[in-house]
Design a protein around this motif. Structure first.
Motif: not given
Length: 283
Positions: A112-132
């Motif tokens: 998502x355009x509004x996804x924080x960069x830090x969240x985009x990086x963290x989501x890689x740990x479990x191969x997820x997209x757009x943290x909730x």
């Protein structure tokens, strides 16, 4: 009582082959992929720990299909695929996929355009997209350290939608490294970059490859200009089959490249990089 359905004992050769697959970062054997036509025709390929490969070939040669089968986004028709000793079909494919870091522009359509960069990086740990939901502060700290390491610490408080193409590519790699993958696959990572941004990005990849503990890297491209010194081996595809695979010095020859691309080509080496030119046809 001994079951008649037990498989025969492995021969020393079979045992050696099995051990080789278990130890390899990637091991592909007899990989076929058939849809309306046979797209991959019995691919054999192996990546050892620490090796950096280029997958090279013209449009339609099967590069994307090979990567999709390797990352579990497509199911192979036949053959074996091992990643870090785990085999597709015998191990949960979602778990196997986590061992392969994939950097592709396709991911940009899902963030998502509004996804924080830090969240985009963290989501890689479990191969997820757009943290909730809440995120472990330890993971955020690790993500900040990775961003600083790749020179993108200034983007920590930014959002995905405002990043340049070059910045997005670096964030996607940072995201992949967050998961500690055994192999990092870069699928046309320079697509859409201007010449200056492309060169800066490639030089950054060269630096990454030299870092201690860096994962094996596989660069998918059809531009020989993007082959960096750190990539020492090349898999050359043509019409869904392996035309040649091995040390860069052996595969990167005008005759093999001309055969792969179906046109007379001249390969020029400039320092440790290459330039490919089409030989004009005689009038």
């Amino acid at each position: 009582m001994i079951s008649e359905n037990l498989p025969p004992p492995m021969s020393p050769q079979d045992s050696s082959s099995a051990t080789s697959k278990q130890n390899a970062t990637i091991a592909i054997q007899g990989l076929r992929y058939v849809r309306d036509r046979e797209i991959l025709k019995g691919i054999d390929w192996q990546v050892e720990p620490g090796e950096h490969w280029v997958i090279l070939g013209p449009n339609g040669c099967g590069k994307t299909s090979l990567i999709n089968c390797l990352t579990g986004y497509e199911m192979a028709t036949a053959g074996d695929v091992f990643v870090d000793g785990a085999e597709y079909g015998r191990t949960d494919w979602r778990e196997v996929r986590k061992r392969v870091g994939l950097v592709t522009s396709t991911l940009t359509f899902y963030l998502e355009p509004g996804e924080p960069v830090l969240d985009a990086v963290v989501s890689g740990r479990d191969a997820m997209i757009n943290l909730v939901g809440e995120v472990d502060p330890t993971l955020r700290q690790e993500a900040r350290a990775l961003l600083n390491r790749i020179g993108c610490g200034y983007l920590t408080d930014s959002r995905w939608g405002v990043l340049s193409q070059g910045e997005r590519q670096k964030i996607l790699i940072c995201r992949a490294l967050m998961a500690r993958y055994k192999v990092l696959i870069l699928d046309e990572p320079c697509a859409g970059l201007d010449p200056v941004a492309r060169e800066r990005f490639l030089q950054w990849l060269q630096t990454l490859a030299r870092e201690e503990g860096a994962p094996s890297m596989v660069l998918v491209t059809h531009h020989v200009e993007e082959i960096l010194p750190c990539f020492s081996r090349v898999l050359l595809l043509k019409d869904g089959a392996v035309l040649c695979a091995g040390p860069k010095e052996e595969v990167m020859s005008p005759s093999l490249l001309s055969q792969a691309y179906g046109a007379p080509l001249q390969l020029i080496q400039s320092g440790e990089r290459y330039v490919l030119q089409v030989v004009p046809e005689a009038v």
